[in-house]
Write a protein that holds these residues in place. Structure first.
Motif, mmCIF file in Angstrom:
data_model
loop_
_atom_site.group_PDB
_atom_site.id
_atom_site.type_symbol
_atom_site.label_atom_id
_atom_site.label_comp_id
_atom_site.label_asym_id
_atom_site.label_seq_id
_atom_site.Cartn_x
_atom_site.Cartn_y
_atom_site.Cartn_z
ATOM 1 N N SER A 67 -3.354 -0.492 4.049
ATOM 2 C CA SER A 67 -2.645 0.453 4.912
ATOM 3 C C SER A 67 -2.784 0.083 6.383
ATOM 4 C CB SER A 67 -3.161 1.873 4.686
ATOM 5 O OG SER A 67 -4.539 1.957 5.017
ATOM 6 N N TYR A 89 0.842 -1.200 0.000
ATOM 7 C CA TYR A 89 0.000 0.000 0.000
ATOM 8 C C TYR A 89 0.883 1.258 0.000
ATOM 9 C CZ TYR A 89 -3.313 3.588 1.369
ATOM 10 O OH TYR A 89 -4.066 4.743 1.399
ATOM 11 N N ARG A 117 2.428 1.731 -3.482
ATOM 12 C CA ARG A 117 1.534 1.450 -4.623
ATOM 13 C C ARG A 117 1.843 2.343 -5.814
ATOM 14 N NH1 ARG A 117 -0.780 4.457 -0.838
ATOM 15 N NH2 ARG A 117 -2.198 6.162 -1.356
ATOM 16 N N ALA A 163 -2.972 -4.865 -1.118
ATOM 17 C CA ALA A 163 -2.467 -3.659 -0.465
ATOM 18 C C ALA A 163 -3.419 -3.207 0.630
ATOM 19 C CB ALA A 163 -2.284 -2.551 -1.497
#
Length: 212
Positions: free
Chosen positions: A206, A131, A134, A204
């Motif tokens: 966070s 993330y 990315r 991904a």
């Protein structure tokens, strides 16, 4: 004529005498030299019949994610779950305490004693780094930066070694600036060594954390 015949007879006699000197007059059997049926070796040669190999189920990891994990683990710790290095990095994948806290792990003793927790931690950190990076993955994957062909798995491995921030600085400097760990290994080395593995299954996230 008689002299010629006597000459050949003498030659034959001498040869026979000399030959007999290389043979023992009495043969002896020694137990230490004898072999039994159990001692015999059996040599099995590869079969030419390919059908005999169709049912051999040998794991093939290739470039799949499981191979990626084990490759990183071998480089980090030789696959030792309870290893703590001289800088305090721990486990099979050599996590720092700050990285573990970022994915919700604070009981480091329990972490060292739990192989399953370490495997989950590696996947969670990959998800978090994916993330964080990315944009770099989307922009640079497939390109040559600093002499290295960039791949997603290479980026994630570099982030595992030096953190996402170091990877960002590497790309911003077009590959001229890169961090090395305490043992002198650079993120550029990891990006090259662990490139080309299948990591598309990592989502991904966070907020990726390990569910205890």
């Amino acid at each position: 004529m008689i002299k010629k015949w006597a000459y050949y007879v003498s030659i034959i006699t001498i040869i026979a005498f000399l030959s007999s000197g290389f043979r023992p007059f009495r043969l002896e059997a020694h137990d230490w030299f004898n072999t039994t049926v159990e001692d015999q070796l059996s040599y099995n040669y590869p079969s030419l019949n390919s059908a005999e190999y169709d049912n051999k189920k040998v794991p093939f990891t290739g470039k799949f994610f499981v191979a990626y994990k084990e490759a990183v683990a071998k480089r980090e710790s030789q696959g030792q779950y309870k290893l703590v290095n001289t800088f305090g990095y721990m486990g099979k994948y050599q996590f720092g305490k700050s990285a573990l806290r970022a994915i919700g792990i604070r009981d480091f003793r329990n972490f060292l004693n739990s192989p399953s927790l370490q495997e989950k931690a590696f996947e969670a950190l990959c998800a978090k780094n994916k993330y964080e990076l990315r944009e770099e993955i989307a922009r640079y994957e497939g390109k040559i930066v600093g002499g290295v062909k960039v791949t997603e798995s290479g980026i994630l491995a570099a982030a595992h070694l030096g953190g996402a921030g170091s990877v960002k600085r590497f790309f911003k400097s077009n590959g001229s600036r890169f961090l090395r760990d305490g043992y002198g290994t650079s993120i550029k080395t990891y990006m090259r060594k662990f490139g080309g593995y299948e990591t598309s299954g990592i989502v991904a996230d966070s907020n990726a954390t390990v569910q205890l």
